[in-house]
Design a protein around this motif. Structure first.
Motif, PDB file in Angstrom:
ATOM      1  N   PHE A   1       2.905  -8.490   2.825  1.00 32.61           N
ATOM      2  CA  PHE A   1       2.882  -7.050   2.597  1.00 32.61           C
ATOM      3  C   PHE A   1       2.593  -6.362   3.934  1.00 32.61           C
ATOM      4  O   PHE A   1       1.446  -6.126   4.301  1.00 32.61           O
ATOM      5  CB  PHE A   1       1.839  -6.693   1.550  1.00 32.61           C
ATOM      6  CG  PHE A   1       2.093  -7.295   0.208  1.00 32.61           C
ATOM      7  CD1 PHE A   1       1.438  -8.456  -0.186  1.00 32.61           C
ATOM      8  CD2 PHE A   1       3.007  -6.720  -0.665  1.00 32.61           C
ATOM      9  CE1 PHE A   1       1.688  -9.021  -1.435  1.00 32.61           C
ATOM     10  CE2 PHE A   1       3.263  -7.278  -1.911  1.00 32.61           C
ATOM     11  CZ  PHE A   1       2.602  -8.434  -2.300  1.00 32.61           C
ATOM     12  N   LEU A   2       3.674  -6.039   4.633  1.00 35.38           N
ATOM     13  CA  LEU A   2       3.542  -5.444   5.959  1.00 35.38           C
ATOM     14  C   LEU A   2       3.354  -3.944   5.846  1.00 35.38           C
ATOM     15  O   LEU A   2       4.131  -3.261   5.184  1.00 35.38           O
ATOM     16  CB  LEU A   2       4.791  -5.752   6.797  1.00 35.38           C
ATOM     17  CG  LEU A   2       5.107  -7.230   7.003  1.00 35.38           C
ATOM     18  CD1 LEU A   2       6.376  -7.379   7.830  1.00 35.38           C
ATOM     19  CD2 LEU A   2       3.950  -7.944   7.672  1.00 35.38           C
ATOM     20  N   ILE A   3       2.332  -3.440   6.505  1.00 31.07           N
ATOM     21  CA  ILE A   3       2.048  -2.014   6.461  1.00 31.07           C
ATOM     22  C   ILE A   3       2.133  -1.446   7.868  1.00 31.07           C
ATOM     23  O   ILE A   3       1.560  -1.982   8.808  1.00 31.07           O
ATOM     24  CB  ILE A   3       0.651  -1.756   5.867  1.00 31.07           C
ATOM     25  CG1 ILE A   3       0.653  -2.107   4.381  1.00 31.07           C
ATOM     26  CG2 ILE A   3       0.240  -0.294   6.070  1.00 31.07           C
ATOM     27  CD1 ILE A   3      -0.709  -2.037   3.725  1.00 31.07           C
ATOM     28  N   ASN A   4       2.858  -0.343   7.965  1.00 29.55           N
ATOM     29  CA  ASN A   4       3.016   0.357   9.236  1.00 29.55           C
ATOM     30  C   ASN A   4       2.709   1.828   9.028  1.00 29.55           C
ATOM     31  O   ASN A   4       3.366   2.504   8.251  1.00 29.55           O
ATOM     32  CB  ASN A   4       4.443   0.174   9.760  1.00 29.55           C
ATOM     33  CG  ASN A   4       4.641   0.870  11.097  1.00 29.55           C
ATOM     34  OD1 ASN A   4       3.690   1.058  11.855  1.00 29.55           O
ATOM     35  ND2 ASN A   4       5.864   1.260  11.395  1.00 29.55           N
ATOM     36  N   HIS A   5       1.695   2.301   9.721  1.00 29.69           N
ATOM     37  CA  HIS A   5       1.335   3.716   9.633  1.00 29.69           C
ATOM     38  C   HIS A   5       1.958   4.405  10.840  1.00 29.69           C
ATOM     39  O   HIS A   5       1.321   4.591  11.860  1.00 29.69           O
ATOM     40  CB  HIS A   5      -0.193   3.845   9.647  1.00 29.69           C
ATOM     41  CG  HIS A   5      -0.702   5.109   9.034  1.00 29.69           C
ATOM     42  ND1 HIS A   5      -1.633   5.111   8.034  1.00 29.69           N
ATOM     43  CD2 HIS A   5      -0.427   6.395   9.287  1.00 29.69           C
ATOM     44  CE1 HIS A   5      -1.915   6.351   7.688  1.00 29.69           C
ATOM     45  NE2 HIS A   5      -1.195   7.160   8.436  1.00 29.69           N
ATOM     46  N   ALA A   6       3.229   4.760  10.670  1.00 26.48           N
ATOM     47  CA  ALA A   6       4.052   5.183  11.799  1.00 26.48           C
ATOM     48  C   ALA A   6       3.634   6.521  12.392  1.00 26.48           C
ATOM     49  O   ALA A   6       3.808   6.767  13.590  1.00 26.48           O
ATOM     50  CB  ALA A   6       5.514   5.242  11.361  1.00 26.48           C
ATOM     51  N   SER A   7       3.121   7.389  11.563  1.00 25.81           N
ATOM     52  CA  SER A   7       2.714   8.707  12.039  1.00 25.81           C
ATOM     53  C   SER A   7       1.599   9.209  11.134  1.00 25.81           C
ATOM     54  O   SER A   7       1.210   8.537  10.188  1.00 25.81           O
ATOM     55  CB  SER A   7       3.895   9.680  12.009  1.00 25.81           C
ATOM     56  OG  SER A   7       4.209  10.022  10.668  1.00 25.81           O
ATOM     57  N   LEU A   8       1.120  10.387  11.401  1.00 29.15           N
ATOM     58  CA  LEU A   8       0.025  10.931  10.597  1.00 29.15           C
ATOM     59  C   LEU A   8       0.475  11.389   9.213  1.00 29.15           C
ATOM     60  O   LEU A   8      -0.349  11.809   8.409  1.00 29.15           O
ATOM     61  CB  LEU A   8      -0.633  12.102  11.341  1.00 29.15           C
ATOM     62  CG  LEU A   8      -1.458  11.696  12.568  1.00 29.15           C
ATOM     63  CD1 LEU A   8      -1.908  12.920  13.336  1.00 29.15           C
ATOM     64  CD2 LEU A   8      -2.673  10.875  12.153  1.00 29.15           C
ATOM     65  N   THR A   9       1.761  11.303   8.944  1.00 29.44           N
ATOM     66  CA  THR A   9       2.247  11.704   7.623  1.00 29.44           C
ATOM     67  C   THR A   9       3.046  10.614   6.928  1.00 29.44           C
ATOM     68  O   THR A   9       3.551  10.822   5.820  1.00 29.44           O
ATOM     69  CB  THR A   9       3.134  12.959   7.731  1.00 29.44           C
ATOM     70  OG1 THR A   9       4.246  12.665   8.596  1.00 29.44           O
ATOM     71  CG2 THR A   9       2.356  14.145   8.259  1.00 29.44           C
ATOM     72  N   LEU A  10       3.152   9.434   7.529  1.00 30.34           N
ATOM     73  CA  LEU A  10       4.002   8.399   6.942  1.00 30.34           C
ATOM     74  C   LEU A  10       3.364   7.019   7.057  1.00 30.34           C
ATOM     75  O   LEU A  10       2.968   6.587   8.130  1.00 30.34           O
ATOM     76  CB  LEU A  10       5.363   8.378   7.634  1.00 30.34           C
ATOM     77  CG  LEU A  10       6.314   7.239   7.241  1.00 30.34           C
ATOM     78  CD1 LEU A  10       6.690   7.362   5.768  1.00 30.34           C
ATOM     79  CD2 LEU A  10       7.551   7.253   8.126  1.00 30.34           C
ATOM     80  N   SER A  11       3.289   6.344   5.917  1.00 30.48           N
ATOM     81  CA  SER A  11       2.910   4.938   5.888  1.00 30.48           C
ATOM     82  C   SER A  11       3.981   4.193   5.113  1.00 30.48           C
ATOM     83  O   SER A  11       4.480   4.692   4.101  1.00 30.48           O
ATOM     84  CB  SER A  11       1.554   4.748   5.212  1.00 30.48           C
ATOM     85  OG  SER A  11       1.246   3.368   5.061  1.00 30.48           O
ATOM     86  N   THR A  12       4.335   3.010   5.588  1.00 30.91           N
ATOM     87  CA  THR A  12       5.324   2.211   4.868  1.00 30.91           C
ATOM     88  C   THR A  12       4.742   0.863   4.495  1.00 30.91           C
ATOM     89  O   THR A  12       3.949   0.275   5.238  1.00 30.91           O
ATOM     90  CB  THR A  12       6.597   1.983   5.712  1.00 30.91           C
ATOM     91  OG1 THR A  12       6.247   1.296   6.919  1.00 30.91           O
ATOM     92  CG2 THR A  12       7.260   3.305   6.053  1.00 30.91           C
ATOM     93  N   LEU A  13       5.137   0.410   3.322  1.00 37.93           N
ATOM     94  CA  LEU A  13       4.750  -0.910   2.819  1.00 37.93           C
ATOM     95  C   LEU A  13       6.032  -1.710   2.654  1.00 37.93           C
ATOM     96  O   LEU A  13       6.930  -1.290   1.911  1.00 37.93           O
ATOM     97  CB  LEU A  13       4.033  -0.784   1.475  1.00 37.93           C
ATOM     98  CG  LEU A  13       3.809  -2.076   0.678  1.00 37.93           C
ATOM     99  CD1 LEU A  13       2.808  -2.969   1.390  1.00 37.93           C
ATOM    100  CD2 LEU A  13       3.308  -1.757  -0.731  1.00 37.93           C
ATOM    101  N   THR A  14       6.138  -2.827   3.342  1.00 34.26           N
ATOM    102  CA  THR A  14       7.301  -3.686   3.218  1.00 34.26           C
ATOM    103  C   THR A  14       6.901  -4.971   2.518  1.00 34.26           C
ATOM    104  O   THR A  14       6.020  -5.688   3.009  1.00 34.26           O
ATOM    105  CB  THR A  14       7.919  -4.010   4.591  1.00 34.26           C
ATOM    106  OG1 THR A  14       8.298  -2.789   5.242  1.00 34.26           O
ATOM    107  CG2 THR A  14       9.157  -4.890   4.427  1.00 34.26           C
TER     108      THR A  14
END
Lengths: 116, 114
Positions: free
Chosen positions: A67-80
């Motif tokens: 479960f890869l999590i990337n908090h790319a910006s202050l308004t976006l988080s992604t869960l892969t």
């Protein structure tokens, strides 16, 4: 008030493929977001804390490489969800703290993942 | 550590009768407590929150909850159930201060019959 969106709302994929789920805070910036998982007829369980600018922290028993999590910006988080399997089929929900002292949070509408 | 226990997994009532959903909490300090509702295949909706300003908290759709420190309880009530109240209800506690995760109870399924 703040609105949190998730995309997609529903996804069906084949076993072994990867799926990316986005969580967006539409009204304000969030240095922290949370990812929960809800299996059918069960409660929400915290999976991980997404931190902008640093690594996510995972709850015990949650595989960080799966479960890869990337908090790319202050308004976006992604869960892969990588190499998804049928047992990963679940309802994935993100939340964004408002920053209030009583820790109110806004929840996304959720993403229904079905792995065939 | 903070935790919540929902005492009933399923509650059934008739339309027009009172609703009581029970929740006990465990917290090492004055907690932030919430009740959320989830309708089938829908997201979570905040019903009400306890923030120490008042022990009796009024929420949306006629729901209210009373914080009782002596009993470590935060039961959810409604005087008269409506068919549309049928849903899953979660008692939730904050795991810490601002910006920390929320801890969910196991949930109570409310069924309302006509």
């Amino acid at each position: 008030g703040a609105v949190v969106s998730q995309h997609p709302s529903r996804v069906i994929c084949k076993s072994g493929t990867s799926v990316k789920i986005e969580c967006r805070s539409l009204d304000f910036q969030a240095t922290t977001m949370f990812w929960y998982r809800q299996f059918p007829k069960q409660s929400l369980m915290l999976m991980a804390t997404s931190n902008e600018g640093s690594k996510a922290t995972y709850e015990q028993g949650v595989e960080k490489d799966k479960f890869l999590i990337n908090h790319a910006s202050l308004t976006l988080s992604t869960l892969t969800v990588t190499s998804a399997h049928p047992e990963d089929s679940s309802f994935y929900i993100c939340s964004v703290p408002t920053g209030g002292i009583y820790n109110e949070q806004f929840f996304g509408p959720g993403t229904r993942l079905t792995v065939l | 550590a903070q935790s919540v226990t929902q005492l009933d997994s399923h509650v059934s009532v008739s339309e027009g009768t009172p609703v009581l959903l029970r929740c006990n909490y465990s917290s090492s300090y004055s907690p932030s407590l919430f009740w959320y509702v989830q309708h089938p295949n829908k997201g979570l909706q905040l019903l009400l929150k306890y923030t120490s300003a008042a022990t009796l908290v009024k929420g949306i759709n006629g729901f209210e909850a009373e914080f009782k420190k002596s009993e470590t309880s935060f039961h959810l009530t409604k005087p008269s159930a409506h068919m549309s109240d049928a849903a899953e209800y979660f008692c939730v506690v904050s795991s810490g201060g601002a910006g920390t995760a929320l801890i969910f109870g196991k949930g109570t399924t409310l069924s309302v019959s006509s």
